[in-house]
Design an enzyme around this catalytic site. Structure first.
Site, PDB file in Angstrom:
ATOM      1  N   LYS A  13       0.848  -1.169  -0.073  1.00 13.60           N
ATOM      2  CA  LYS A  13      -0.515   0.083   0.097  1.00 13.60           C
ATOM      3  C   LYS A  13       1.025   1.610  -0.271  1.00 13.60           C
ATOM      4  O   LYS A  13       1.963   1.248   0.429  1.00 13.60           O
ATOM      5  CB  LYS A  13      -0.879   0.010   1.561  1.00 13.60           C
ATOM      6  CG  LYS A  13      -0.334   0.025   2.938  1.00 13.60           C
ATOM      7  CD  LYS A  13      -0.856  -0.142   3.749  1.00 13.60           C
ATOM      8  CE  LYS A  13      -0.154  -0.295   5.059  1.00 13.60           C
ATOM      9  NZ  LYS A  13      -1.288  -0.928   6.239  1.00 13.60           N
ATOM     10  N   TYR A  32      13.374  31.952   4.095  1.00 12.47           N
ATOM     11  CA  TYR A  32      12.336  32.347   3.939  1.00 12.47           C
ATOM     12  C   TYR A  32      12.009  32.410   5.670  1.00 12.47           C
ATOM     13  O   TYR A  32      12.334  31.759   6.410  1.00 12.47           O
ATOM     14  CB  TYR A  32      10.917  31.259   3.931  1.00 12.47           C
ATOM     15  CG  TYR A  32      10.891  31.274   2.579  1.00 12.47           C
ATOM     16  CD1 TYR A  32      10.075  32.528   1.732  1.00 12.47           C
ATOM     17  CD2 TYR A  32      10.550  29.984   1.679  1.00 12.47           C
ATOM     18  CE1 TYR A  32      10.358  32.080   0.359  1.00 12.47           C
ATOM     19  CE2 TYR A  32      10.659  30.149   0.509  1.00 12.47           C
ATOM     20  CZ  TYR A  32      10.115  30.705  -0.253  1.00 12.47           C
ATOM     21  OH  TYR A  32      10.156  31.131  -1.970  1.00 12.47           O
TER      22      TYR A  32
HETATM   23  C1  LIG Z   1       0.061  -1.723   6.872  1.00 15.58           C
HETATM   24  C2  LIG Z   1      -0.657  -3.347   7.112  1.00 15.58           C
HETATM   25  C3  LIG Z   1      -0.100  -3.710   7.411  1.00 15.58           C
HETATM   26  C4  LIG Z   1       0.969  -4.047   7.212  1.00 15.58           C
HETATM   27  O1  LIG Z   1       1.764  -3.331   8.965  1.00 15.58           O
HETATM   28  P1  LIG Z   1       3.705  -3.334   8.937  1.00 15.58           P
HETATM   29  O2  LIG Z   1       3.337  -2.842  10.489  1.00 15.58           O
HETATM   30  O3  LIG Z   1       4.478  -2.153   7.882  1.00 15.58           O
HETATM   31  O4  LIG Z   1       3.862  -4.571   8.688  1.00 15.58           O
HETATM   32  C5  LIG Z   1      -0.738  -5.718   7.524  1.00 15.58           C
HETATM   33  N1  LIG Z   1      -2.505  -5.692   7.807  1.00 15.58           N
HETATM   34  C6  LIG Z   1      -2.653  -4.380   7.698  1.00 15.58           C
HETATM   35  C7  LIG Z   1      -4.398  -4.745   8.349  1.00 15.58           C
HETATM   36  C8  LIG Z   1      -2.569  -3.300   7.473  1.00 15.58           C
HETATM   37  O5  LIG Z   1      -3.481  -2.046   7.229  1.00 15.58           O
END
Ligand SMILES: *Cc1c(COP(=O)(O)O)cnc(C)c1O
Length: 367
Positions: free
Chosen positions: A38, A264
């Site tokens: 993701k 800035y």
């Molecule tokens: C993002 C996510 C993961 C992965 O988590 P990590 O800590 O990056 O390994 C796993 N399960 C769900 C439901 C998530 O949203």
């Protein structure tokens, strides 16, 4: 965007493979791995990571439909779990052979309707239970309603049942986590015998694998940040390889005389003569303004150069008074995991936020 910009995020696929194998070695050989890609693969490149891992993992997960579309467009054929679908996404999800997380009665009814209107049967869905994170998922009380809906139709099949741990990295919360695991076991023991087909189970993220592989490995794990080289602490991270580096070069070097200011709002005032380097990366690239005024630092010729003044949209200025350097020299904005972890700590955030903040303006280069 072409290859005409010097700022780039480098992705090291050998490191990704090493990290995947490091986590696999902690698991039983039969345990499947889902790679979480993701948010553009935690800010890297979901497509490149997925192409590389397609033959090495059982599943991918993305948060939203759009991310799944991108993977399918790139030709990825592996099953993809969409973690956070909405009602209006479900028909497209099915058409693209993406597999939705079903987290509420509303979504369950909607996915059955969507499958019906597309005349699809036995479509795989994944039922999520809330066991304590209190974010997304069914509660135990909703099991009868889930069963009533699932039993009387042929459109969808429960492919897996899963949950997510609230504090898998924090051993001070071990009692709470074990309670979450227990709740999940109770729910699945109650639900599964009543389903027409046996779903597979999964619960662990990266730090869950590190801390709870013995208690909650089930049939699959969902590996996210660990793939990219980040673990719970320095000792665990040391077992992983750095997969992400963010690089740029020095555009210009300036000498700031005592009393003059930089950037800035004149946020930095020179109390003595200082030498600064201007780097072509700014808050529009994902370098938060929080890193201004000495909070953040980059590496130039192996030395730390703190950010001077405010972070601009497209540039930062860093103090190179004590660094032997020239225009054109390489700058490491993210040198390695320890650098990212330290920057995150200094800005009161976590590595996840720093990685995923790197905007799409920054070129991705696969090594
Ligand atoms: C993002 C996510 C993961 C992965 O988590 P990590 O800590 O990056 O390994 C796993 N399960 C769900 C439901 C998530 O949203």
């Amino acid at each position: 965007m072409g290859n005409n910009h010097v700022t780039a995020l480098e992705i090291n696929l050998n490191a990704i493979e090493h990290n995947l194998n490091a986590f696999k070695s902690r698991l039983l050989p039969k345990t499947k791995v889902l790679a979480v890609v993701k948010a553009f693969g935690y800010g890297s490149s979901a497509v490149e990571i997925a192409k590389f891992l397609e033959s090495k993992v059982a599943y991918f997960a993305v948060a939203y439909l759009n991310e799944g579309i991108a993977l399918r467009k790139a030709g990825i054929k592996t099953p993809i779990l969409v973690l956070h679908p909405q009602k209006i996404n479900l028909e497209e999800i099915i058409k693209l052979n993406l597999e939705p997380n079903i987290y509420s009665i509303t979504i369950l009814k909607a996915v059955i309707d969507a499958a019906k209107s597309l005349k699809v049967q036995h479509y795989p869905i994944h039922i999520k239970f809330n066991t304590g994170l209190n974010r997304l998922g069914f509660t135990k009380k909703e099991i009868p309603e889930i069963l009533a809906l699932v039993k009387n139709q042929k459109e969808v099949v429960v492919a897996s049942v899963f949950s997510h741990i609230a504090a898998s990295e924090d051993l001070n919360e071990r009692a709470f986590t074990l309670q979450q695991i227990n709740t999940f076991k109770e729910i699945s023991n109650h639900l599964i015998p009543q389903l027409p087909t046996k779903p597979f189970l999964h619960m662990l993220n990266t730090s869950g694998i590190i801390n709870y592989a013995a208690e909650a490995q089930f049939d699959m794990v969902r590996l996210g940040i660990g793939l990219y080289g980040f673990a719970n602490d320095e000792a665990e991270t040391a077992k992983l390889k750095n997969a992400i580096s963010l690089k740029s070069i020095i555009s210009q070097i300036n000498t700031i005389e005592k009393g003059n200011t930089v950037g800035y709002n004149r946020a930095f005032k020179a109390n003595e003569t200082v030498k600064t380097a201007t780097i072509p990366i700014g808050h529009a690239d994902g370098i938060s303004r929080k890193f201004g005024n000495g909070i953040g630092y980059v590496y130039i010729n192996n030395k730390k150069a703190p950010i001077v003044g405010n972070v601009c949209m497209d540039m930062i200025m860093v103090n190179v008074s004590d660094i032997n350097c020239q225009e054109g020299d390489e700058v490491l904005i993210f040198k390695d995991q320890l650098h990212v972890e330290d920057l995150a700590k200094r800005a009161n955030t976590i590595s996840y936020e720093l990685l995923t903040a790197i905007s799409q303006r920054v070129k991705r280069v696969v090594k």
